[in-house]
Design an enzyme around this catalytic site. Structure first.
Site, short mmCIF file in Angstrom:
data_model
loop_
_atom_site.label_atom_id
_atom_site.label_comp_id
_atom_site.label_asym_id
_atom_site.label_seq_id
_atom_site.Cartn_x
_atom_site.Cartn_y
_atom_site.Cartn_z
N GLN A 189 -17.07 59.92 9.61
CA GLN A 189 -18.32 59.81 8.85
C GLN A 189 -19.58 60.67 9.49
OE1 GLN A 189 -20.72 56.52 10.75
NE2 GLN A 189 -21.22 55.84 8.73
N GLU A 217 -20.20 48.48 7.69
CA GLU A 217 -19.80 49.06 8.98
C GLU A 217 -20.40 48.09 10.04
OE1 GLU A 217 -21.68 52.94 9.86
OE2 GLU A 217 -20.60 53.03 11.76
N SER A 239 -17.43 60.73 15.16
CA SER A 239 -16.27 60.52 15.75
C SER A 239 -14.75 60.72 14.95
CB SER A 239 -16.01 58.88 15.70
OG SER A 239 -17.38 58.35 16.36
#
Ligand SMILES: Cc1cc2nc3c(=O)[nH]c(=O)nc-3n(C[C@H](O)[C@H](O)[C@H](O)COP(=O)(O)OP(=O)(O)OC[C@H]3O[C@@H](n4cnc5c(N)ncnc54)[C@H](O)[C@@H]3O)c2cc1C
Length: 391
Positions: free
Chosen positions: A125, A243, A160
């Site tokens: 992301q 999310e 990440s």
């Protein structure tokens, strides 16, 4: 809401339990590097081949077309079977895939969704930037339209697993005129495109999952835009709703399981005077409170699932569950450290993958990731309680 599960859901649970008993990998899950990617994708592939990937995803793209409640049952059983974490598949399965289902064109869904479910690709992301975290609408990584492409220049941070990823859900600024929420575009970025540099950021809690990503004249075809050019803010809100709303269901269920493990642990372990740790009243009280709180968390998650079953994407109520879960997971991580005392620093206590102290360090990230707890509280105040907007 009916708190008794229908027969078909109970049958589903039995089927899941039988399959997991035979197929959960028993090797230690790697926490870093290409080994982690290989392991996590192999586990995702095994779930796909067993018919358990994308339980509530549409069948035409390789999912099972079942309910969100059945997805939750799957997560519960995964936790009770001590199955590996979702690891590098988190973004693809938990929010990029659901965003594509809700917002992408048919060709984009047909290309990407089966690859995610089959465990062929890793997604990351690219939302946060050095100058745009909580204030996400402030993204300044810019994209100019040149012919059939977007040409991207700028920087993302805290991405990440970027170094292990094939694709990225990327927010770029395509228009600098007018309101800052307008002029943003959500695009699928091919992480192998020329001009992308990924630089890992080491952290105090061990393996560096975080990366900085730099874009230097990166060409991405306009066909990779999801939604319309300049209309990415609403697509990003879909991503964040998944999310925050459903992305952490598995972890929430895992917390319920962990409390039961901690009760057992506190019974087994003795202090220096030979007394079981659970005989310490403060430990017993914290365990009882945490167990009640995880029961409340489960009830909140089920209520949210019930609401979300009736709409195309999760609502803002997910922020309530998210805040409660993230703060509770920090309290539970600290409780685990306090039960095992100094052994928590290095012991692989109670068959968990890491020392409890490492879990505790990691838990500090829980109230920042997916939007900080302050931002979630602003959302609850403004959008659920109707309080005036903060400055
Ligand atoms: C484990 C983890 C994984 C992550 N993974 C990714 C990823 O893969 N991709 C990605 O794009 N990002 C990722 N992030 C980044 C994350 O989204 C941001 O850290 C988060 O949104 C906060 O932004 P910031 O760090 O810029 O903090 P800031 O926005 O600078 O906030 C600093 C502090 O000010 C507070 N604050 C800011 N604005 C307000 C306000 N209006 N009201 C009240 N308080 C406010 C915040 O709560 C915080 O305490 C990850 C973060 C973590 C911890």
């Amino acid at each position: 809401m009916d708190l008794y599960l229908p027969q078909e859901v109970r049958d589903f649970r039995e089927e899941v339990r039988t399959w997991l008993a035979e197929h959960v990998p028993r090797e230690q899950q790697p926490h870093d590097g290409p080994e982690m990617r290989d392991f996590d994708l192999a586990w995702q592939r095994a779930q796909y081949e067993g018919g358990w990937a994308g339980i509530n995803w549409p069948a035409e793209y390789g999912g099972r077309g079942l309910s969100l409640l059945q997805q939750m049952i799957w997560y519960e059983e995964l936790a009770w079977a001590d199955a590996p974490d979702i690891g590098v598949s988190f973004v693809g399965i938990n929010h990029a895939g659901p965003t594509l289902i809700a917002r992408a064109k048919d060709e984009q869904k047909a290309f990407h969704l089966p690859k995610i479910l089959r465990g062929e690709v890793v997604w990351c992301q690219g939302f946060s930037e050095p100058g745009a975290g909580s204030d996400l609408a402030g993204v300044s990584t810019r994209a100019e339209i040149v012919g059939e492409d977007l040409v991207i220049n700028g920087q993302k941070i805290w991405t990440s697993y970027a170094e292990l990823a094939d694709y990225q859900e990327l927010l770029v600024r395509t228009n600098r005129e007018g309101r800052k929420h307008a002029g943003i575009t959500w695009v699928v970025c091919d992480m192998k495109a020329p001009g992308i540099t990924v630089r890992p950021i080491p952290t105090m809690s061990g393996p560096a999952h975080f990366c900085e990503v730099f874009y230097d004249d990166v060409h991405i075809p306009l066909t990779s835009v999801v939604g319309d050019v300049d209309d990415g803010w609403s697509v990003a809100m879909s991503t964040l709703s998944f999310e925050r709303g459903t992305g952490f269901l598995r972890d929430q269920v895992g917390l319920v399981r962990l409390i039961d493990q901690l009760v057992e642990l506190a019974r087994d372990r003795v202090d220096r005077r030979g007394r079981p740790r659970i005989a310490d009243e403060t430990i017993a009280e914290r365990l009882a409170t945490a167990r009640a709180e995880t029961a409340a968390l489960t009830a909140m998650a089920l209520a949210d699932i019930s609401r979300n079953a009736r709409r195309p994407q999760p609502g803002v109520e997910g922020s309530m569950v998210r805040v409660f879960f993230s703060e509770l997971s920090q309290r539970v991580a600290k409780l685990a450290v306090d039960i095992v005392e100094e052994d928590g620093l290095e012991a692989r206590a109670f068959g968990l993958p890491d020392a409890f102290a490492a879990e505790w360090y990691r838990s500090f990230a829980a109230t920042i990731a997916a939007g900080s707890k302050d931002i979630q509280r602003n959302i609850i105040g403004e959008r659920l309680l109707g309080l005036p907007k903060g400055r």
